[in-house]
Design a protein around this motif. Structure first.
Motif, short mmCIF file in Angstrom:
data_model
loop_
_atom_site.label_atom_id
_atom_site.label_comp_id
_atom_site.label_asym_id
_atom_site.label_seq_id
_atom_site.Cartn_x
_atom_site.Cartn_y
_atom_site.Cartn_z
N THR A 195 0.81 -1.15 -0.11
CA THR A 195 -0.11 0.15 -0.09
C THR A 195 0.89 1.25 0.08
O THR A 195 2.14 1.18 0.56
CB THR A 195 -1.07 0.21 1.24
N ARG A 196 0.31 2.30 -0.57
CA ARG A 196 1.28 3.52 -0.38
C ARG A 196 0.23 4.72 -0.14
O ARG A 196 -0.75 4.69 -0.80
CB ARG A 196 1.83 3.99 -1.96
N CYS A 197 0.38 5.61 0.78
CA CYS A 197 -0.30 6.79 1.04
C CYS A 197 0.44 7.88 0.78
O CYS A 197 1.72 8.08 1.30
CB CYS A 197 -0.90 6.63 2.49
N ALA A 198 -0.13 8.95 0.42
CA ALA A 198 0.53 10.25 0.28
C ALA A 198 -0.31 11.70 0.66
O ALA A 198 -1.60 11.27 0.23
CB ALA A 198 1.27 10.58 -1.02
N THR A 199 -0.05 12.65 1.02
CA THR A 199 -0.98 13.82 1.46
C THR A 199 0.04 15.10 1.09
O THR A 199 1.40 15.13 1.11
CB THR A 199 -1.29 13.95 2.83
N GLN A 200 -0.82 16.16 0.57
CA GLN A 200 -0.33 17.36 0.11
C GLN A 200 -1.33 18.44 0.67
O GLN A 200 -2.29 18.46 -0.03
CB GLN A 200 0.08 17.24 -1.33
N PHE A 201 -1.01 19.48 1.37
CA PHE A 201 -1.98 20.23 1.72
C PHE A 201 -2.75 21.27 0.57
O PHE A 201 -1.86 21.74 -0.26
CB PHE A 201 -1.66 21.27 2.80
N SER A 202 -3.84 21.14 0.48
CA SER A 202 -4.66 22.29 -0.50
C SER A 202 -5.95 22.58 0.27
O SER A 202 -6.71 21.77 0.97
CB SER A 202 -5.04 21.45 -1.80
N HIS A 215 1.53 9.09 -8.46
CA HIS A 215 1.35 8.19 -7.26
C HIS A 215 1.32 6.78 -7.70
O HIS A 215 1.90 6.04 -7.38
CB HIS A 215 0.33 8.67 -6.35
N MET A 216 0.49 6.64 -8.84
CA MET A 216 0.06 5.13 -9.12
C MET A 216 1.40 4.50 -9.75
O MET A 216 1.95 3.39 -9.18
CB MET A 216 -0.94 5.00 -9.82
N LEU A 217 1.82 5.29 -10.55
CA LEU A 217 3.03 4.88 -11.51
C LEU A 217 4.19 4.64 -10.38
O LEU A 217 4.96 3.58 -10.69
CB LEU A 217 3.31 5.64 -12.60
N GLY A 218 4.44 5.33 -9.25
CA GLY A 218 5.29 5.43 -8.52
C GLY A 218 5.28 4.24 -7.62
O GLY A 218 6.28 3.53 -7.37
N HIS A 219 4.09 4.01 -7.26
CA HIS A 219 3.81 2.67 -6.50
C HIS A 219 4.42 1.44 -7.32
O HIS A 219 5.04 0.54 -6.74
CB HIS A 219 2.50 2.65 -5.91
N ILE A 258 -6.29 -0.75 -6.31
CA ILE A 258 -7.33 0.29 -5.93
C ILE A 258 -6.72 1.56 -5.69
O ILE A 258 -5.67 1.76 -5.06
CB ILE A 258 -7.91 -0.16 -4.55
N CYS A 259 -7.39 2.62 -5.91
CA CYS A 259 -6.96 3.92 -5.53
C CYS A 259 -7.88 5.04 -5.27
O CYS A 259 -8.84 5.07 -6.03
CB CYS A 259 -5.91 4.58 -6.85
N SER A 260 -7.76 5.47 -4.29
CA SER A 260 -8.70 6.73 -4.09
C SER A 260 -7.94 7.92 -3.56
O SER A 260 -6.63 7.94 -3.42
CB SER A 260 -9.67 6.17 -2.80
N PHE A 261 -8.60 8.94 -3.93
CA PHE A 261 -7.99 10.31 -3.81
C PHE A 261 -9.04 11.47 -3.52
O PHE A 261 -10.29 11.21 -3.89
CB PHE A 261 -7.11 10.76 -5.13
N GLY A 262 -8.55 12.49 -2.84
CA GLY A 262 -9.59 13.69 -2.67
C GLY A 262 -8.99 14.73 -1.74
O GLY A 262 -7.49 15.07 -1.87
N GLY A 264 -7.56 17.10 1.01
CA GLY A 264 -6.07 17.08 1.67
C GLY A 264 -5.08 17.94 1.29
O GLY A 264 -4.54 18.82 1.77
N TYR A 265 -4.71 17.66 -0.23
CA TYR A 265 -4.93 16.64 -1.20
C TYR A 265 -4.52 15.11 -0.40
O TYR A 265 -3.57 15.08 0.50
CB TYR A 265 -4.40 16.69 -2.39
N SER A 266 -4.99 14.29 -0.86
CA SER A 266 -4.87 12.81 -0.32
C SER A 266 -4.94 11.76 -1.33
O SER A 266 -5.58 11.80 -2.31
CB SER A 266 -5.67 12.53 0.93
N VAL A 267 -3.90 10.82 -1.42
CA VAL A 267 -4.07 9.87 -2.51
C VAL A 267 -3.34 8.43 -1.79
O VAL A 267 -2.46 8.32 -1.13
CB VAL A 267 -3.31 10.06 -3.67
N GLY A 268 -4.11 7.28 -1.98
CA GLY A 268 -3.92 5.84 -1.52
C GLY A 268 -4.27 4.86 -2.49
O GLY A 268 -5.04 5.01 -2.85
N SER A 269 -2.87 4.05 -2.44
CA SER A 269 -3.33 2.90 -3.32
C SER A 269 -3.08 1.73 -2.82
O SER A 269 -2.22 1.77 -2.10
CB SER A 269 -2.36 3.12 -4.70
N VAL A 270 -3.73 0.68 -3.12
CA VAL A 270 -3.32 -0.56 -2.75
C VAL A 270 -3.53 -1.64 -3.78
O VAL A 270 -4.20 -2.01 -4.73
CB VAL A 270 -4.87 -1.09 -1.93
N LEU A 271 -2.03 -2.51 -3.77
CA LEU A 271 -1.87 -3.18 -4.93
C LEU A 271 -2.42 -4.53 -4.46
O LEU A 271 -1.75 -5.11 -3.38
CB LEU A 271 -0.41 -3.10 -5.14
#
Ligand code: COA
Length: 373
Positions: free
Chosen positions: A226-233, A277-281, A356-360, A362-369
């Motif tokens: 899994t990979r999670c990342a956030t960046q304020f917006s 994010h997804m390609l990096g994961h 699986i990938c969700s985002f929104g 935060g910004y926030s993005v999380g992916s599950v392989l």
């Protein structure tokens, strides 16, 4: 270290549906009422008339045809324009808990797991019905689960962040079986009187059972990583919170107490963030994009999902490679990618890979392989 697995998912879908046509009729009736009420100011040029909404615009801009909601009567009454949801007494289950239980029971049945075997409940959603006690603890009790429970909120990314938390605890051995549940009552924090966004959201609850792969039975998916990342917006924001009474200019009519977004900026900024994010994961896992059989993306907007699918797969996705459910459900915040996964994963063969990938916000993005066992 143990290998975490997703062994079951469940979706609670509210029975009531609002089509774009019904939504626009109600919105336009509301706009006409307001414009009549403010006719003098509009004629004097001190106020703008509220423009009508339009079904063609909604479908073209979003890909949404309808949404499920807990209560449509209030939303469609031009004198009300919000769902009529009864505040629950302290000695009865909360609405989030009720929705969550339905999704949890379905997920547990699919996993072949009894509720009392669960030792972690995470209620991960973009808004909570109350501050505390945690809704997750209530769900734990009503389910008859053991262990411990907590709430978390990472807006639309709550489900994948919750899956990462549960998978990491299973990997480390601190819990054995977990359920991550996402009851999303988006209709309660959507401003139905704002035509720029009144079409965006719907209500739903999803649940995901995770456990050690050693315990898994039936059809299940290994959680490879899994990979999670956030960046304020500030581009997706809701100011409702415990300081809300501190402003003297009205408690219930502050626009910023509901969902607000700068849609165009979100569109422009989130697309590159999510694709990278997804390609990096994938690259961190040494997996080529061509090895992915399917993407189960957050369901915010069809154009956005089509773009991300194309970027991540390196070509236009074939039908079925990036299933959309938002035409039927609209944006259901954190639950969207799990609805897509739940509805479109049974056909996977052993060894098939998906993300699986969700985002929104935060910004926030999380992916599950995941890989089908
Ligand atoms: N009916 C008719 N017209 C409408 C309308 C409606 N319901 N809502 C907006 N419009 C108008 C706007 O006023 C604007 O008019 P103008 O050009 O005269 O100013 C025009 O349509 C275009 O509006 P705009 O908001 O720029 O549309 P868009 O094509 O950018 O699409 C979104 C809007 C919200 C669908 C799009 O920006 C988007 O998907 N953003 C990302 C959303 C997202 O994922 N959010 C995350 C939430 S978790």
């Amino acid at each position: 270290m143990y290998q975490p697995a997703i062994t079951g998912t469940g979706v609670f879908t509210p029975q009531q549906v609002i089509t774009n046509e019904e939504l626009v009729v109600a919105f336009n009736a509301y706009a006409d009422l307001e414009n009549d009420r403010n006719a003098d100011a509009i004629a004097a040029g001190t106020m703008d008339a509220i423009p009508h909404s339009d079904t063609d615009f909604i479908f073209k801009a979003s890909g949404i045809r309808q949404r499920h909601v807990i209560d449509k009567t209030g939303v469609l009454d031009p004198h009300v324009m919000h769902p009529l949801l009864r505040q629950r007494a302290d000695d009865e289950p909360s609405l989030m808990c009720e929705m969550a239980l339905d999704a949890c029971h379905k997920a547990l049945a699919r996993a072949g797991v009894d509720a009392d075997e669960i030792d972690l409940v995470i209620c991960a959603a973009s808004n909570m019905e109350r501050a505390y006690p945690a809704v997750a603890v209530e769900i734990q009790q009503e389910l008859g689960a053991g262990g411990f429970a907590f709430d978390m909120n990472v807006a639309c990314s709550s489900a994948t962040f919750g899956i990462q938390a549960a998978a990491d605890m299973i990997r480390a051995g601190s819990v054995r079986k977990a359920i991550v549940v996402n009851p999303e009552i988006c209709s309660a924090h959507l401003e139905w009187r704002d035509r720029d966004c009144h079409f965006i959201f719907g209500d739903v609850a999803t649940a995901t059972v995770l456990e050690r792969s050693d315990d898994a039975t039936g059809a299940w998916f290994e959680v490879l990583s899994t990979r999670c990342a956030t960046q304020f917006s500030n581009n997706i924001r809701n100011n409702n919170g415990f300081l809300r009474r501190s402003r003297p200019d009205g408690l219930n009519d502050r626009r910023d107490m509901q969902f607000m977004q700068n849609g165009r900026k979100v569109f422009k900024e989130v697309l590159p963030l999510v694709s990278a994010h997804m390609l990096g994961h994938l690259s961190q896992e040494g997996i080529n994009q061509s090895a992915l059989r399917r993407l189960w993306l957050h369901q915010a907007n069809k154009t956005m999902n089509d773009f991300i699918g194309k970027k991540v797969l390196g070509r236009t996705p074939e039908p079925g490679e990036q299933p959309n459910i938002l035409q039927d459900y609209a944006n259901t915040s954190s639950a969207g990618s799990i609805i897509a996964f739940s509805k479109y994963s049974d056909d996977f063969a052993p060894g098939d890979l998906g993300m699986i990938c969700s985002f929104g916000a935060g910004y926030s993005v999380g992916s599950v392989l995941v890989r089908r066992h």
